[in-house]
Design an enzyme around this catalytic site. Structure first.
Site, PDB file in Angstrom:
ATOM      1  N   CYS A 194      13.778  -2.299   3.356  1.00 14.63           N
ATOM      2  CA  CYS A 194      13.562  -3.248   2.262  1.00 14.63           C
ATOM      3  C   CYS A 194      14.449  -2.930   1.060  1.00 14.63           C
ATOM      4  CB  CYS A 194      12.092  -3.209   1.856  1.00 14.63           C
ATOM      5  SG  CYS A 194      11.702  -4.195   0.386  1.00 14.63           S
ATOM      6  N   TYR A 251      12.490  -1.910  -7.361  1.00 11.77           N
ATOM      7  CA  TYR A 251      11.236  -1.867  -8.103  1.00 11.77           C
ATOM      8  C   TYR A 251      10.151  -1.010  -7.475  1.00 11.77           C
ATOM      9  CZ  TYR A 251       6.917  -3.687 -10.229  1.00 11.77           C
ATOM     10  OH  TYR A 251       5.713  -3.800 -10.854  1.00 11.77           O
ATOM     11  N   CYS A 264       0.809  -1.205   0.000  1.00 10.21           N
ATOM     12  CA  CYS A 264       0.000   0.000   0.000  1.00 10.21           C
ATOM     13  C   CYS A 264       0.847   1.262   0.000  1.00 10.21           C
ATOM     14  CB  CYS A 264      -0.858   0.085   1.275  1.00 10.21           C
ATOM     15  SG  CYS A 264      -1.512  -1.459   1.854  1.00 10.21           S
ATOM     16  N   GLY A 285      -0.275   0.720  -4.669  1.00  7.58           N
ATOM     17  CA  GLY A 285      -1.499  -0.036  -4.448  1.00  7.58           C
ATOM     18  C   GLY A 285      -2.583   0.397  -5.407  1.00  7.58           C
ATOM     19  N   CYS A 304      16.853  -5.326   4.689  1.00  8.21           N
ATOM     20  CA  CYS A 304      16.195  -6.626   4.595  1.00  8.21           C
ATOM     21  C   CYS A 304      16.416  -7.151   3.184  1.00  8.21           C
ATOM     22  CB  CYS A 304      14.696  -6.506   4.887  1.00  8.21           C
ATOM     23  SG  CYS A 304      13.808  -8.086   4.653  1.00  8.21           S
ATOM     24  N   ASN A 350       0.718   0.358   5.782  1.00  4.10           N
ATOM     25  CA  ASN A 350       1.561  -0.205   4.735  1.00  4.10           C
ATOM     26  C   ASN A 350       2.479  -1.214   5.377  1.00  4.10           C
ATOM     27  OD1 ASN A 350       3.091  -0.734   2.441  1.00  4.10           O
ATOM     28  ND2 ASN A 350       4.425   1.016   2.745  1.00  4.10           N
ATOM     29  N   GLY A 351       2.432  -2.442   4.885  1.00  2.22           N
ATOM     30  CA  GLY A 351       3.251  -3.509   5.449  1.00  2.22           C
ATOM     31  C   GLY A 351       2.449  -4.768   5.611  1.00  2.22           C
ATOM     32  N   ASP A 375      16.087  -5.665 -17.464  1.00  2.00           N
ATOM     33  CA  ASP A 375      14.835  -5.593 -16.695  1.00  2.00           C
ATOM     34  C   ASP A 375      15.184  -5.635 -15.219  1.00  2.00           C
ATOM     35  OD1 ASP A 375      12.157  -5.348 -16.186  1.00  2.00           O
ATOM     36  OD2 ASP A 375      11.556  -7.179 -17.231  1.00  2.00           O
ATOM     37  N   ASP A 376      14.168  -5.351 -14.359  1.00  2.00           N
ATOM     38  CA  ASP A 376      14.469  -5.237 -12.933  1.00  2.00           C
ATOM     39  C   ASP A 376      14.421  -6.562 -12.190  1.00  2.00           C
ATOM     40  OD1 ASP A 376      11.755  -5.657 -12.883  1.00  2.00           O
ATOM     41  OD2 ASP A 376      11.236  -3.714 -12.042  1.00  2.00           O
ATOM     42  N   CYS A 378      14.139 -11.720   0.385  1.00  2.00           N
ATOM     43  CA  CYS A 378      13.621 -12.315  -0.849  1.00  2.00           C
ATOM     44  C   CYS A 378      14.747 -12.850  -1.728  1.00  2.00           C
ATOM     45  CB  CYS A 378      12.756 -11.322  -1.616  1.00  2.00           C
ATOM     46  SG  CYS A 378      13.576  -9.758  -2.032  1.00  2.00           S
ATOM     47  N   CYS A 408       8.023 -12.902   0.332  1.00  2.00           N
ATOM     48  CA  CYS A 408       8.100 -11.831   1.322  1.00  2.00           C
ATOM     49  C   CYS A 408       6.915 -11.934   2.267  1.00  2.00           C
ATOM     50  CB  CYS A 408       8.083 -10.467   0.636  1.00  2.00           C
ATOM     51  SG  CYS A 408       8.071  -9.072   1.797  1.00  2.00           S
ATOM     52  N   SER A 463      10.228  -0.473 -16.434  1.00  2.00           N
ATOM     53  CA  SER A 463      10.879  -0.994 -15.235  1.00  2.00           C
ATOM     54  C   SER A 463      12.383  -1.137 -15.384  1.00  2.00           C
ATOM     55  CB  SER A 463      10.264  -2.346 -14.848  1.00  2.00           C
ATOM     56  OG  SER A 463      10.369  -3.269 -15.918  1.00  2.00           O
TER      57      SER A 463
END
Length: 478
Positions: free
Chosen positions: A255, A261, A23, A50, A452, A124-125, A364-365, A455, A401, A302
């Site tokens: 993060c 991204y 979000c 979001g 963090c 958000n989270g 690309d990302d 991922c 994640c 991206s």
């Protein structure tokens, strides 16, 4: 169901959807300002975070009004609706679901009534002890199936004490990622988890204060950036100004995927512009995975910043080899079999005169399932490319994640089961190079122990100890 709006979404292939952030959140305390419109424009700037639902809560001092619906910010609100949302403080939210289904009941801000008034909250989270927290509530006390609804109910449970005191006691018991903005009738509050996984910033207006997920939202509403809200910090904003209270020691773990991204390129994180970081990532990628080629092209949009960096570092010309259709995307009309066979051509089309006879580097990302990149490689070869070398500006995404990004499961992630060489063969590329984890980390200018990177590594800074973790954890309890 959402109506197709003709706007471009992130996904080039609906079966290979990109990672989605939970979000965007926004809050403003500004007597004398049109706070609902400020919130609307703040959410507009955060729309990328979001795209399922949007909502705004306002208060003029005696009651809280909330308006929310499914759809993009511009679909949910118009001039007449915003004109009814009057007050001196407001919070807003645009949502992509990570806990709970994509339905109206789970749109935010959430609202809870207490003996002492109301409380509206946006989040958000993603929490990882939602099931345990929900056990503190009476059965049937919430209608929604989100961790946000649980948080709102818990904050509103004790109306005999100041909200900030209740929050300071509750927040240390919450596990997971949370950047929160909430309000009662008179006061704006904001808090960030002790790891600071999701971003949250404070800004200053001439006649008030703003909190937002990204600095870009401050820019849009004309607020000056003051600082990032610290991990483990609780802010209270009212006519007395901004008061800070620490509810837990800071253990920063921002993060890393925000840089890859999630964040807008015109956002600043930890004092460094995201665009600059992404261009530097491209330079690092060129040093780590050089190749003889004639042209560097991005997967738009991206891959654009990293492709610019790759071209600068390698000396290979940068060009546009793929054209993106800016008016097709979030459509819910199912394609015919003929169109389905064309795959992503509805959204991307190659420039044959640019590509034909060329050795290409395609940047690309990230790669999720690999369907999009596979289709792009095939399309470029059909357009006459002699070689296609794929370069990815993140390490292989091999782990899900639990902190607010809706990735595919580990079984669905192509890097969860295949080696880089196996992925290259699956894509049909002549070569494949992912930036190293160390290279990406260095490009952020932050030390690894402040990020963090779960991922990419599977090492989660907040341990995932309970199997009752997932998007539909509360629905499963019903």
């Amino acid at each position: 169901m959402l109506k197709g709006d003709g706007r471009l979404g992130h996904d080039l292939d609906p079966q290979d959807r990109a990672p989605k952030d939970a979000c965007g959140v926004f809050g403003v305390w500004a007597p004398g300002e049109d706070v609902s419109k400020l919130t609307y424009y703040g959410l507009y700037a955060l729309q990328h975070r979001g795209q399922e639902s949007a909502g705004i809560a306002v208060s003029e001092g005696s009651r809280i009004l909330v308006y929310k619906d499914m759809g993009l910010v511009a679909q949910v609100f118009d001039e007449s609706i915003l004109g009814t949302l009057r007050g001196h403080l407001s919070i807003g939210h645009c949502r992509y679901s990570t806990t709970g289904s994509s339905v109206w009941e789970n749109a935010q801000p959430t609202l809870s009534s207490t003996d002492g008034g109301g409380l509206a909250l946006a989040h958000n989270g993603n929490l990882i002890n939602t099931a345990q927290l929900s056990e503190r509530l009476a059965p049937g006390s919430t209608r929604a199936t989100t961790d946000t609804e649980v948080l709102t109910a818990l904050l509103a449970q004790d109306s005999s004490r100041p909200v900030e005191d209740v929050a300071a006691e509750l927040l240390p018991e919450i596990k997971g990622a949370y950047s929160l903005v909430w309000m009662n009738e008179t006061t704006l509050f904001a808090a960030r988890d002790p790891q600071g996984i999701r971003p949250l910033v404070l800004g200053r207006l001439e006649r008030g204060w703003v909190v937002a997920s990204e600095t870009a939202a401050l820019d849009i509403v004309g607020a000056s950036f003051i600082r990032e809200i610290e991990p483990g910090e609780l802010l209270t904003i009212d006519e007395r100004g901004v008061r800070s209270r620490r509810f837990a020691p800071a253990e920063p773990k921002g993060c890393l995927f925000e840089y890859v991204y999630l964040a807008r390129p015109d956002t600043t994180i930890a004092g460094r512009g995201v665009q600059s970081t992404r261009v530097e990532v491209g330079r690092v990628l060129a040093r780590e995975y050089p190749v003889e080629a004639d042209l560097v092209i991005p997967t738009p949009e991206s891959g654009t910043p990293a492709a610019i960096g790759y071209a600068e570092q390698s000396g290979i010309p940068y060009g546009q080899g793929l054209v993106k259709n800016s008016y097709v995307g979030r459509t819910f009309i199912q394609p015919s079999q003929t169109i389905r066979q064309l795959g992503i051509r509805l959204k991307l089309n190659p420039l044959r005169e640019v590509i034909e006879g060329k050795r290409l580097v395609v940047v690309d990302d990230s790669i999720v399932r690999g369907n999009t990149q596979r289709a792009i490689v095939k399309m470029l070869r059909e357009a006459g490319a002699t070689e296609v070398h794929v370069r990815i500006s993140s390490p292989p995404v091999a782990w899900p994640c639990f902190y607010g990004i809706d990735f595919a499961t580990r079984a669905e992630l192509i890097a969860g089961s295949l080696s880089v060489e196996e992925i290259r063969a699956s894509l049909g590329a002549d070569s494949l190079g992912y930036i190293s984890l160390d290279g990406l980390t260095r490009a952020t200018t932050l030390p690894a122990d402040r990020l963090c990177r779960a991922c990419f590594t599977g090492e989660y800074p907040i341990p995932i100890e309970d199997d009752r973790v997932g998007k539909f954890v509360l629905e499963a309890q019903r």
